[in-house]
Design an enzyme around this catalytic site. Structure first.
Site, PDB file in Angstrom:
ATOM      1  N   ARG A  14       0.826  -1.197   0.000  1.00 45.79           N
ATOM      2  CA  ARG A  14       0.000   0.000   0.000  1.00 45.79           C
ATOM      3  C   ARG A  14       0.867   1.256   0.000  1.00 45.79           C
ATOM      4  O   ARG A  14       0.588   2.226  -0.696  1.00 45.79           O
ATOM      5  CB  ARG A  14      -0.935   0.013   1.209  1.00 45.79           C
ATOM      6  CG  ARG A  14      -1.989   1.119   1.109  1.00 45.79           C
ATOM      7  CD  ARG A  14      -2.601   1.450   2.450  1.00 45.79           C
ATOM      8  NE  ARG A  14      -1.688   2.115   3.339  1.00 45.79           N
ATOM      9  CZ  ARG A  14      -1.300   3.406   3.219  1.00 45.79           C
ATOM     10  NH1 ARG A  14      -1.722   4.132   2.227  1.00 45.79           N
ATOM     11  NH2 ARG A  14      -0.479   3.943   4.088  1.00 45.79           N
ATOM     12  N   ALA A  18       0.757   4.041  -2.847  1.00 44.90           N
ATOM     13  CA  ALA A  18       0.449   5.424  -2.489  1.00 44.90           C
ATOM     14  C   ALA A  18       1.557   6.356  -2.969  1.00 44.90           C
ATOM     15  O   ALA A  18       1.290   7.458  -3.467  1.00 44.90           O
ATOM     16  CB  ALA A  18       0.252   5.552  -0.981  1.00 44.90           C
ATOM     17  N   ALA A  28       1.281  15.114 -13.025  1.00 40.04           N
ATOM     18  CA  ALA A  28       0.130  15.763 -13.661  1.00 40.04           C
ATOM     19  C   ALA A  28       0.103  17.250 -13.349  1.00 40.04           C
ATOM     20  O   ALA A  28      -0.173  18.072 -14.226  1.00 40.04           O
ATOM     21  CB  ALA A  28      -1.170  15.094 -13.203  1.00 40.04           C
ATOM     22  N   GLU A  74      -2.304  24.387  -3.611  1.00 39.66           N
ATOM     23  CA  GLU A  74      -2.459  24.419  -5.073  1.00 39.66           C
ATOM     24  C   GLU A  74      -2.815  23.040  -5.610  1.00 39.66           C
ATOM     25  O   GLU A  74      -3.647  22.920  -6.518  1.00 39.66           O
ATOM     26  CB  GLU A  74      -1.195  24.943  -5.748  1.00 39.66           C
ATOM     27  CG  GLU A  74      -1.332  25.091  -7.252  1.00 39.66           C
ATOM     28  CD  GLU A  74      -2.428  26.063  -7.664  1.00 39.66           C
ATOM     29  OE1 GLU A  74      -3.289  25.671  -8.494  1.00 39.66           O
ATOM     30  OE2 GLU A  74      -2.442  27.202  -7.170  1.00 39.66           O
ATOM     31  N   GLU A  90     -20.389  22.459 -17.789  1.00 42.41           N
ATOM     32  CA  GLU A  90     -21.410  23.507 -17.817  1.00 42.41           C
ATOM     33  C   GLU A  90     -21.183  24.477 -16.662  1.00 42.41           C
ATOM     34  O   GLU A  90     -20.757  24.081 -15.591  1.00 42.41           O
ATOM     35  CB  GLU A  90     -22.808  22.901 -17.649  1.00 42.41           C
ATOM     36  CG  GLU A  90     -23.331  22.171 -18.838  1.00 42.41           C
ATOM     37  CD  GLU A  90     -24.738  21.635 -18.580  1.00 42.41           C
ATOM     38  OE1 GLU A  90     -25.455  22.175 -17.709  1.00 42.41           O
ATOM     39  OE2 GLU A  90     -25.107  20.671 -19.257  1.00 42.41           O
ATOM     40  N   LYS A  99     -14.681  26.285  -7.278  1.00 38.17           N
ATOM     41  CA  LYS A  99     -13.435  26.752  -7.892  1.00 38.17           C
ATOM     42  C   LYS A  99     -12.961  28.061  -7.270  1.00 38.17           C
ATOM     43  O   LYS A  99     -11.761  28.245  -7.029  1.00 38.17           O
ATOM     44  CB  LYS A  99     -13.618  26.899  -9.402  1.00 38.17           C
ATOM     45  CG  LYS A  99     -13.741  25.575 -10.113  1.00 38.17           C
ATOM     46  CD  LYS A  99     -13.871  25.781 -11.610  1.00 38.17           C
ATOM     47  CE  LYS A  99     -13.832  24.469 -12.353  1.00 38.17           C
ATOM     48  NZ  LYS A  99     -13.712  24.647 -13.801  1.00 38.17           N
TER      49      LYS A  99
END
Length: 126
Positions: A14, A18, A28, A74, A90, A99
């Site tokens: 694990r 992780a 990313a 962040e 949308e 946001k």
């Protein structure tokens, strides 16, 4: 009791999974988030200055910790934005609010950096 039915396993397996997921998250963020890259650059530039500015080890830990706080906030803000966009692109009042609150959290963490570093600079030169 050990639950062996967890999707990420248990024990060291694990921990390794992780750690790998964290690596993917950093990757990313660096690739997709300009704000994260800018704040990471700020941290890289200020880290050496923290060694010069700190009066002792605790002070240094504080200077570095507030920089890391910005990165944490962040990352969370980027996660909120990604999840919100995944649910729907949308315009919706709740999506916008989520946001905006994430952005406010980042701004607040930057104010904390400004206060801690500003006081530290003032004390160094006063």
């Amino acid at each position: 009791m050990i639950d062996n039915n967890k999707p990420n396993g248990g024990g060291l397996k694990r921990v390794f999974k992780a750690t790998y997921c964290s690596y993917l998250g950093y990757k990313a963020a660096i690739k997709e988030e300009a704000a994260f890259r800018q704040e990471l650059l700020l941290c890289v530039l200020l880290f050496p200055a923290s060694i010069w500015l700190a009066s002792d080890l605790i002070h240094w830990a504080l200077l570095v910790s507030v920089l890391l706080l910005v990165l944490i906030v962040e990352l969370l803000n980027s996660a909120i934005e990604a999840l919100t966009d995944r649910v729907s692109t949308e315009r919706h009042v709740l999506s916008g609010r989520a946001k905006d609150m994430g952005s406010a959290a980042v701004s607040t963490s930057l104010v904390i950096v400004a206060v801690v570093w500003g006081v530290s600079l003032y004390l160094k030169f006063a």
